[in-house]
Design a protein around this motif. Structure first.
Motif, PDB file in Angstrom:
ATOM      1  N   LYS A  16      59.783  -2.884   7.251  1.00 35.89           N
ATOM      2  CA  LYS A  16      58.831  -2.070   6.509  1.00 35.89           C
ATOM      3  C   LYS A  16      57.406  -2.538   6.843  1.00 35.89           C
ATOM      4  O   LYS A  16      57.200  -3.562   7.488  1.00 35.89           O
ATOM      5  CB  LYS A  16      59.097  -2.212   5.013  1.00 35.89           C
ATOM      6  CG  LYS A  16      60.476  -1.781   4.562  1.00 35.89           C
ATOM      7  CD  LYS A  16      60.667  -2.037   3.075  1.00 35.89           C
ATOM      8  CE  LYS A  16      62.060  -1.640   2.612  1.00 35.89           C
ATOM      9  NZ  LYS A  16      62.271  -1.917   1.170  1.00 35.89           N
ATOM     10  N   ARG A  17      56.427  -1.777   6.384  1.00 34.46           N
ATOM     11  CA  ARG A  17      55.031  -2.167   6.596  1.00 34.46           C
ATOM     12  C   ARG A  17      54.735  -3.530   5.978  1.00 34.46           C
ATOM     13  O   ARG A  17      53.872  -4.275   6.452  1.00 34.46           O
ATOM     14  CB  ARG A  17      54.097  -1.114   6.002  1.00 34.46           C
ATOM     15  CG  ARG A  17      54.079   0.198   6.783  1.00 34.46           C
ATOM     16  CD  ARG A  17      53.088   1.160   6.174  1.00 34.46           C
ATOM     17  NE  ARG A  17      53.051   2.410   6.926  1.00 34.46           N
ATOM     18  CZ  ARG A  17      52.273   3.441   6.600  1.00 34.46           C
ATOM     19  NH1 ARG A  17      51.470   3.361   5.537  1.00 34.46           N
ATOM     20  NH2 ARG A  17      52.296   4.543   7.329  1.00 34.46           N
ATOM     21  N   SER A  18      55.444  -3.826   4.908  1.00 33.61           N
ATOM     22  CA  SER A  18      55.235  -5.107   4.222  1.00 33.61           C
ATOM     23  C   SER A  18      55.749  -6.293   5.025  1.00 33.61           C
ATOM     24  O   SER A  18      55.458  -7.443   4.706  1.00 33.61           O
ATOM     25  CB  SER A  18      55.937  -5.079   2.865  1.00 33.61           C
ATOM     26  OG  SER A  18      57.339  -4.907   3.039  1.00 33.61           O
ATOM     27  N   GLY A  19      56.538  -6.007   6.077  1.00 33.32           N
ATOM     28  CA  GLY A  19      57.117  -7.083   6.874  1.00 33.32           C
ATOM     29  C   GLY A  19      58.543  -7.427   6.500  1.00 33.32           C
ATOM     30  O   GLY A  19      59.229  -8.162   7.218  1.00 33.32           O
ATOM     31  N   PHE A  20      59.005  -6.896   5.357  1.00 36.25           N
ATOM     32  CA  PHE A  20      60.382  -7.143   4.939  1.00 36.25           C
ATOM     33  C   PHE A  20      61.333  -6.214   5.697  1.00 36.25           C
ATOM     34  O   PHE A  20      60.947  -5.147   6.179  1.00 36.25           O
ATOM     35  CB  PHE A  20      60.532  -6.907   3.427  1.00 36.25           C
ATOM     36  CG  PHE A  20      59.841  -7.944   2.589  1.00 36.25           C
ATOM     37  CD1 PHE A  20      60.392  -9.201   2.424  1.00 36.25           C
ATOM     38  CD2 PHE A  20      58.629  -7.653   1.968  1.00 36.25           C
ATOM     39  CE1 PHE A  20      59.755 -10.159   1.650  1.00 36.25           C
ATOM     40  CE2 PHE A  20      57.977  -8.596   1.197  1.00 36.25           C
ATOM     41  CZ  PHE A  20      58.541  -9.863   1.041  1.00 36.25           C
ATOM     42  N   LEU A  21      62.594  -6.645   5.798  1.00 39.39           N
ATOM     43  CA  LEU A  21      63.595  -5.848   6.502  1.00 39.39           C
ATOM     44  C   LEU A  21      63.834  -4.526   5.788  1.00 39.39           C
ATOM     45  O   LEU A  21      63.928  -4.480   4.555  1.00 39.39           O
ATOM     46  CB  LEU A  21      64.926  -6.617   6.598  1.00 39.39           C
ATOM     47  CG  LEU A  21      64.941  -7.895   7.441  1.00 39.39           C
ATOM     48  CD1 LEU A  21      66.330  -8.537   7.400  1.00 39.39           C
ATOM     49  CD2 LEU A  21      64.547  -7.609   8.881  1.00 39.39           C
ATOM     50  N   ASP A  22      63.951  -3.477   6.566  1.00 38.99           N
ATOM     51  CA  ASP A  22      64.254  -2.158   6.018  1.00 38.99           C
ATOM     52  C   ASP A  22      65.765  -1.949   6.095  1.00 38.99           C
ATOM     53  O   ASP A  22      66.291  -1.321   7.022  1.00 38.99           O
ATOM     54  CB  ASP A  22      63.508  -1.071   6.801  1.00 38.99           C
ATOM     55  CG  ASP A  22      63.541   0.281   6.096  1.00 38.99           C
ATOM     56  OD1 ASP A  22      64.466   0.485   5.286  1.00 38.99           O
ATOM     57  OD2 ASP A  22      62.664   1.120   6.379  1.00 38.99           O
ATOM     58  N   HIS A  23      66.467  -2.481   5.108  1.00 35.44           N
ATOM     59  CA  HIS A  23      67.931  -2.421   5.104  1.00 35.44           C
ATOM     60  C   HIS A  23      68.427  -0.981   5.058  1.00 35.44           C
ATOM     61  O   HIS A  23      69.412  -0.633   5.716  1.00 35.44           O
ATOM     62  CB  HIS A  23      68.488  -3.210   3.908  1.00 35.44           C
ATOM     63  CG  HIS A  23      68.257  -4.676   3.987  1.00 35.44           C
ATOM     64  ND1 HIS A  23      69.075  -5.526   4.696  1.00 35.44           N
ATOM     65  CD2 HIS A  23      67.283  -5.453   3.468  1.00 35.44           C
ATOM     66  CE1 HIS A  23      68.637  -6.761   4.595  1.00 35.44           C
ATOM     67  NE2 HIS A  23      67.534  -6.749   3.850  1.00 35.44           N
ATOM     68  N   LYS A  24      67.744  -0.143   4.300  1.00 32.45           N
ATOM     69  CA  LYS A  24      68.166   1.247   4.159  1.00 32.45           C
ATOM     70  C   LYS A  24      68.121   1.978   5.496  1.00 32.45           C
ATOM     71  O   LYS A  24      69.053   2.707   5.860  1.00 32.45           O
ATOM     72  CB  LYS A  24      67.280   1.960   3.140  1.00 32.45           C
ATOM     73  CG  LYS A  24      67.721   3.382   2.838  1.00 32.45           C
ATOM     74  CD  LYS A  24      66.847   4.006   1.757  1.00 32.45           C
ATOM     75  CE  LYS A  24      67.297   5.443   1.457  1.00 32.45           C
ATOM     76  NZ  LYS A  24      66.455   6.062   0.404  1.00 32.45           N
ATOM     77  N   ALA A  25      67.041   1.774   6.266  1.00 32.12           N
ATOM     78  CA  ALA A  25      66.900   2.443   7.565  1.00 32.12           C
ATOM     79  C   ALA A  25      67.963   1.956   8.545  1.00 32.12           C
ATOM     80  O   ALA A  25      68.548   2.759   9.288  1.00 32.12           O
ATOM     81  CB  ALA A  25      65.504   2.206   8.128  1.00 32.12           C
TER      82      ALA A  25
END
Length: 492
Positions: free
Chosen positions: A106-115
């Motif tokens: 994500k933009r925040s740098g956290f993993l985008d698990h949903k994507a």
């Protein structure tokens, strides 16, 4: 994508591993790359995969010259390498394994698990795979782990997939599941390089074959135009024996007798006898209980019901140490997990069973161990450099011989061999067969556990066919044929 490798040369010092080898692969084709261990297959594929560089020769993809300085460059060109040891992390879900090293954030740098979950699901849906992307990899069977590896390669837009011994640890239904996946890849114009020692599988799933021997291309062509004996001859350079053993059997005293041996849920009411000088086969489908049965005989499976007699005397098997003391040796099914100790050298692996017997005042008598091992090395014709080299430096066939050596040093009266030629090439198989038959001629009672009908026919004097934990029937002579054994193994 079409691949053309021309005039590939590779040497390591004075050792010429590849000698002007050509290899071609067409779009949507499954091509078997065959040869004994040491023939140069791995080196050729490591050059294609960017692990090694060729000394001479060219690589072309769709007619355009390419060169790879590292595996990342090869992968970016559409070439994926699925190794025999799968590169999955058991403690992560499937979708995270699919994106290792190239995670969506994500933009925040956290993993985008949903994507990542959604993209994995879309890929699985497009291939008709009923796998929940959120499933932990540790809960998948071996075939689905292979399928996840293949799917990950497709996620990286691979047009060529190299598969190294993909079915070594799979059951028959699992193998068919992976083959269904390979057929699907063909339809999607993905090409597969299929490295295997299982020639029957090559005949079933491959379109073409290429055979290397001693670093030289010795044969290639269409699978439909050849046969298993012909491919085997190309691999080893001479005719390979087929059919039943023609040795004269001289039965000695009874060595092992089981009466109504039971351990639920694995096996029940199993009764059998094995004599000195006999090779008894135990066959069926994987999961039929035969491995658990003979691990029980070897004292490795805990409590059981029924009776075990060794050399005519009743015994209660409680430990492997007790079994060893009674003259029983056991070569386990999975060499890499249970047969060898990777952190030990060749000598240590080949003498670990007899080490306790060669100690004095708590110290190991290294000279005696070395003498014992060198005797077995000569008898078994183990090809190696130094006893202090890592066990993993040896080919699969020679590793298996070292595992045999450690048991033969203990002079067993009964030798249980669970899948004795797993992952070894055609030539090494024949050598191991000769060793087994020689031991039987010397009076050792041999039990061979194996799903491959041809191996049972080639080695055994008679065989018991198991089905769902019970002995279905005994076969010998004319009844010991592939059709009859499969009929019995499937409950017929």
């Amino acid at each position: 994508m079409n691949l053309s490798m021309k005039g590939i040369v590779k040497s390591f010092g004075a050792n010429d591993v590849l000698k002007s080898v050509d290899f071609n692969l067409n779009e949507g084709e499954i091509c078997a790359l065959l040869g004994e261990n040491g023939a140069g297959k791995s080196t050729l594929m490591n050059i294609l995969g960017g692990v090694l560089s060729a000394d001479k020769g060219t690589i072309e993809l769709d007619g355009k010259p390419v060169s790879f300085a590292n595996p990342a460059q090869s992968l970016s060109a559409g070439i994926a390498f699925i190794h025999q040891e799968l590169n999955l992390i058991n403690d992560l879900p499937v979708y995270e394994n699919m994106f290792i090293g190239r995670e969506i954030k994500k933009r925040s740098g956290f993993l985008d698990h949903k994507a990542m979950y959604q993209k994995t699901k879309e890929l699985f849906d497009s291939m008709g795979l009923e796998i929940d992307p959120g499933t932990m990899v540790s809960s998948l069977d071996a075939s689905f782990k292979q399928i996840v590896e293949i799917s990950r390669a497709l996620m990286m837009n691979a047009s060529i997939i190299i598969m190294d011994e993909p079915t070594t640890s799979l059951t028959d239904p699992e193998i068919e599941r992976v083959f269904d996946m390979l057929r699907m890849l063909k339809q999607q114009k993905v090409a597969v390089i299929f490295i295997s020692h299982k020639l029957r599988e090559v005949m079933e799933i491959c379109d073409r074959y290429t055979v290397l021997r001693d670093g030289v291309l010795v044969a290639d062509g269409y699978v439909k135009d050849t046969s298993i004996p012909e491919i085997a001859r190309h691999m080893v350079g001479h005719e390979v024996k087929t059919g039943t053993s023609s040795r004269e059997v001289h039965l000695g005293d009874e060595v092992l007798r089981l009466e109504n041996l039971t351990q639920e849920p694995y096996f029940r009411n199993v009764s059998l006898k094995v004599h000195a000088g006999e090779v008894l086969g135990i066959t069926g489908l994987l999961g039929d209980g035969r491995s658990e049965l003979f691990r029980t005989v070897f004292g490795a499976e805990g409590k059981y019901q029924g009776k075990i007699y060794v050399n005519g005397k009743p015994v209660t098997m409680t430990s492997t140490q007790q079994a060893l003391g009674l003259g029983i040796g056991y070569l386990p099914r999975n060499r890499k997990e249970n047969g060898i100790i990777k952190d030990m050298d060749i000598l240590e692996n080949g003498s670990i069973v007899t080490m306790p017997k060669t100690t004095k005042f708590g110290l190991i008598r290294a000279g005696e161990l070395l003498k014992q091992f060198r005797t077995q090395r000569k008898n078994l014709q183990i090809k190696m450099e130094n006893e202090t080299d890592s066990i993993t430096s040896l080919s699969g066939g020679n590793q298996q011989k070292v595992v045999l050596a450690k048991w033969l040093s203990a002079n067993p009266k009964l030798l249980i061999l669970d899948n004795p030629t797993q992952g070894v090439d055609v030539g090494a198989k024949e050598e191991i067969y000769d060793i087994i038959l020689r031991l039987a001629d010397e009076g050792v009672a041999i039990v061979v556990l194996c799903s491959e009908a041809q191996e049972i026919i080639r080695l055994c004097d008679r065989a018991l066919v198991m089905y769902h934990g019970t002995v279905r029937a005994e076969v010998s002579g004319e009844s010991m044929n592939e059709h009859e054994m499969m009929r019995l193994a499937t409950g017929g």
